[in-house]
Design a protein around this motif. Structure first.
Motif, PDB file in Angstrom:
ATOM      1  N   PRO A 355     -12.622  -0.738  17.099  1.00 62.65           N
ATOM      2  CA  PRO A 355     -12.841  -0.183  15.756  1.00 62.65           C
ATOM      3  C   PRO A 355     -11.518   0.260  15.142  1.00 62.65           C
ATOM      4  O   PRO A 355     -10.713   0.915  15.805  1.00 62.65           O
ATOM      5  N   PRO A 356     -11.258  -0.103  13.881  1.00 59.95           N
ATOM      6  CA  PRO A 356      -9.990   0.293  13.248  1.00 59.95           C
ATOM      7  C   PRO A 356      -9.876   1.805  13.096  1.00 59.95           C
ATOM      8  O   PRO A 356     -10.870   2.545  13.160  1.00 59.95           O
ATOM      9  N   MET A 357      -8.658   2.243  12.859  1.00 59.83           N
ATOM     10  CA  MET A 357      -8.406   3.648  12.579  1.00 59.83           C
ATOM     11  C   MET A 357      -8.972   3.997  11.201  1.00 59.83           C
ATOM     12  O   MET A 357      -9.119   3.140  10.330  1.00 59.83           O
ATOM     13  N   LEU A 358      -9.286   5.268  10.997  1.00 58.49           N
ATOM     14  CA  LEU A 358      -9.685   5.726   9.669  1.00 58.49           C
ATOM     15  C   LEU A 358      -8.579   5.391   8.669  1.00 58.49           C
ATOM     16  O   LEU A 358      -7.397   5.416   8.999  1.00 58.49           O
ATOM     17  N   GLY A 359      -8.985   5.074   7.463  1.00 58.88           N
ATOM     18  CA  GLY A 359      -8.027   4.721   6.431  1.00 58.88           C
ATOM     19  C   GLY A 359      -7.719   3.245   6.347  1.00 58.88           C
ATOM     20  O   GLY A 359      -6.892   2.824   5.527  1.00 58.88           O
ATOM     21  N   ALA A 360      -8.373   2.427   7.151  1.00 62.12           N
ATOM     22  CA  ALA A 360      -8.079   0.993   7.174  1.00 62.12           C
ATOM     23  C   ALA A 360      -8.596   0.271   5.937  1.00 62.12           C
ATOM     24  O   ALA A 360      -8.141  -0.841   5.645  1.00 62.12           O
ATOM     25  N   PHE A 361      -9.534   0.873   5.221  1.00 65.14           N
ATOM     26  CA  PHE A 361     -10.115   0.220   4.045  1.00 65.14           C
ATOM     27  C   PHE A 361      -9.991   1.114   2.812  1.00 65.14           C
ATOM     28  O   PHE A 361     -10.986   1.586   2.260  1.00 65.14           O
ATOM     29  N   PRO A 362      -8.768   1.353   2.332  1.00 62.73           N
ATOM     30  CA  PRO A 362      -8.598   2.192   1.142  1.00 62.73           C
ATOM     31  C   PRO A 362      -9.160   1.502  -0.104  1.00 62.73           C
ATOM     32  O   PRO A 362      -9.265   0.267  -0.145  1.00 62.73           O
ATOM     33  N   MET A 363      -9.501   2.291  -1.107  1.00 63.06           N
ATOM     34  CA  MET A 363     -10.020   1.747  -2.365  1.00 63.06           C
ATOM     35  C   MET A 363      -9.137   2.103  -3.553  1.00 63.06           C
ATOM     36  O   MET A 363      -9.555   1.950  -4.698  1.00 63.06           O
ATOM     37  N   ASP A 364      -7.909   2.544  -3.284  1.00 62.98           N
ATOM     38  CA  ASP A 364      -6.999   2.932  -4.362  1.00 62.98           C
ATOM     39  C   ASP A 364      -6.078   1.783  -4.766  1.00 62.98           C
ATOM     40  O   ASP A 364      -4.889   1.972  -5.037  1.00 62.98           O
ATOM     41  N   HIS A 365      -6.621   0.558  -4.792  1.00 64.03           N
ATOM     42  CA  HIS A 365      -5.852  -0.621  -5.183  1.00 64.03           C
ATOM     43  C   HIS A 365      -6.819  -1.637  -5.760  1.00 64.03           C
ATOM     44  O   HIS A 365      -8.044  -1.442  -5.727  1.00 64.03           O
ATOM     45  N   THR A 366      -6.304  -2.726  -6.281  1.00 64.78           N
ATOM     46  CA  THR A 366      -7.149  -3.735  -6.928  1.00 64.78           C
ATOM     47  C   THR A 366      -7.085  -5.091  -6.227  1.00 64.78           C
ATOM     48  O   THR A 366      -7.559  -6.085  -6.770  1.00 64.78           O
ATOM     49  N   ASP A 367      -6.519  -5.138  -5.033  1.00 61.95           N
ATOM     50  CA  ASP A 367      -6.342  -6.410  -4.331  1.00 61.95           C
ATOM     51  C   ASP A 367      -7.614  -6.772  -3.566  1.00 61.95           C
ATOM     52  O   ASP A 367      -7.741  -6.514  -2.356  1.00 61.95           O
ATOM     53  N   LEU A 368      -8.555  -7.392  -4.255  1.00 60.10           N
ATOM     54  CA  LEU A 368      -9.813  -7.777  -3.618  1.00 60.10           C
ATOM     55  C   LEU A 368      -9.603  -8.820  -2.524  1.00 60.10           C
ATOM     56  O   LEU A 368     -10.307  -8.810  -1.512  1.00 60.10           O
ATOM     57  N   ASP A 369      -8.655  -9.720  -2.734  1.00 58.90           N
ATOM     58  CA  ASP A 369      -8.387 -10.728  -1.701  1.00 58.90           C
ATOM     59  C   ASP A 369      -8.016 -10.063  -0.381  1.00 58.90           C
ATOM     60  O   ASP A 369      -8.561 -10.396   0.680  1.00 58.90           O
TER      61      ASP A 369
END
Length: 443
Positions: A355-369
């Protein structure tokens, strides 16, 4: 065995009352805030426990998920404060929760999800993150991460979960749990079908045992189909040695039980059926996000950057695009079924690594790819079962470096009940050392 079935038996035998079991769950829930989105007032929860319906899970505390089938009296906001400000708690249960309640389960709260379910970690903005009970620096997965954290930490023994791109199986693998993504259309999604998502989503539970998953499925659906004892094993090169070794260990258990184990397709699955299913899921999720947020009246300025980008992508889709996607889903379903060969089940890892570390999927960006590539990299073996509408059972297959390791069995369409029976030899393959007992379960 320590699971929901055992807790129901203890309540039925008078070893603990349903109210005391609920009180224990309420107390544990307040110690684990990141797992929860909302809960009923204490007195209301205790009263519901006292009036639980007779059934196989009578009196067992239960959580809904803050996304998917709705629970009366509990406001569902999909992890978004903006949505929460614009909706009311439903007055009636969804069809699925009416059946859960008839089975004796007592829903008293909703578990946390990433905002609108768009991540494989559960860290909604403005709330404490859901953490992995085995390692608080790591994610319990998503989008059913709050449910997995709640079951693995013992707040409840069983919890509602949904899966549109691995969201039952990923948290199960992260937290040492059992979780079935049912076949397309098997779990009821009425009356509003708000989580239908063109057929890629299914709903059921996360639990600590196979028998709990079997009982939950039997309470909400009936499926047909028999399975031959042939299992095709697929080991993508995207998975690390720990995932591969756990899957091979599961294959040995099934072989010892009389199954015929054979190799899956020789080429890497990622070449033929990994990227296209995820791109279809991305299109469907973007369209659903745009439609749902617009219907709810949520403006862009109340959303994280990533969700704004996904909404814009959904708004740009045409009817022709979505019509083509519906056709592609059916074409991909046929292609994926070819990978079974003459087998009725496929065995493969769920995750590529721990399981990845916390913070691996931030939402403060627009790079959907980058975001979707990261989800695909974490769970490279999940999306195609959603696109093909297949039943996929995640189960604990190992325990390494203090963390559970999961694998999955995938069956042919509508073989859900047979798949769970087929998995019985795996039920005692490994005893996961959960860090907390189930709240209220007598020892």
């Amino acid at each position: 065995m320590t699971d929901a079935t055992a807790l129901a038996a203890a309540i039925a035998a008078g070893r603990i009352s349903a109210q005391d079991a609920m009180a224990a769950s309420l107390a544990r829930a307040h110690e684990t805030p990141g797992a929860m989105a909302c809960m009923l007032p204490i007195e209301e929860a205790l009263s519901l426990a006292d009036g639980a319906a007779p059934g196989p899970f009578s009196g067992v505390p239960f959580f809904g998920k803050d996304l998917g089938a709705v629970v009366r009296g509990l406001k569902q906001s999909a992890g978004s404060a903006a949505i929460a400000n614009r909706v009311e708690a439903p007055l009636q249960d969804s069809a699925l929760f009416a059946l859960f309640r008839a089975a004796g389960l007592v829903p008293f709260g909703l578990t946390a999800v990433p905002e609108v379910g768009l991540a494989l970690s559960t860290e909604p903005e403005g709330r404490p993150p859901a953490t992995n009970p085995f390692d608080a620096t790591r994610t319990p997965g998503g989008s059913s991460g709050g449910a997995a954290a709640a079951v693995a930490s013992g707040i409840v023994a069983i919890a509602h979960a949904t899966d549109a791109a691995g969201s039952i199986r990923v948290p199960a693998a992260c937290c040492g749990l059992w979780g079935l993504k049912p076949s397309r259309g098997v779990s009821p999604m009425g009356p509003d079908y708000n989580n239908w998502l063109m057929g890629i989503a299914s709903e059921l539970v996360l639990a600590r045992s196979l028998r709990d998953v079997k009982t939950a499925l039997a309470c909400v659906a009936t499926t047909d189909g028999r399975m031959t004892p042939r299992v095709a094993v697929i080991l993508p090169d995207t998975c690390d040695d720990t995932q591969v070794n756990a899957t091979l260990a599961a294959a040995k258990v099934l072989e010892a039980a009389g199954c015929i184990i054979q190799d899956g397709p020789p080429s890497s699955p990622s070449d033929k059926y990994l990227s296209r299913p995820m791109s279809l899921i991305r299109m469907i999720l973007a369209a659903a996000l745009h439609e749902g947020l617009t219907a709810t009246g949520v403006p862009d300025d109340e959303l994280p950057q990533l969700l704004r980008a996904a909404r814009a992508e959904g708004a740009a889709l045409t009817g022709t695009d979505l019509f083509a996607a519906s056709r592609d889903i059916m074409q991909m379903s046929d292609i994926i079924l070819e990978f079974f060969g003459d087998a009725d089940a496929i065995l493969m890892p769920v995750l590529s690594g721990p399981p990845p570390m916390l913070g691996a999927f931030p939402m403060d960006h627009t790079d959907l790819d980058a975001h979707f590539l990261k989800m695909e990299a974490m769970a490279p073996n999940a999306a195609w079962a959603n696109v093909a509408g297949l039943p996929a059972l995640a189960f604990p297959a190992g325990f390494e470096n203090g963390l559970p390791v999961g694998a999955q069995l995938i069956g042919r369409p509508n073989s859900d009940t047979a798949l769970l029976e087929f998995a019985q030899p795996l039920a005692h393959m490994i005893d996961i050392p959960f860090p907390h007992p189930i709240a209220g379960l007598p020892t």
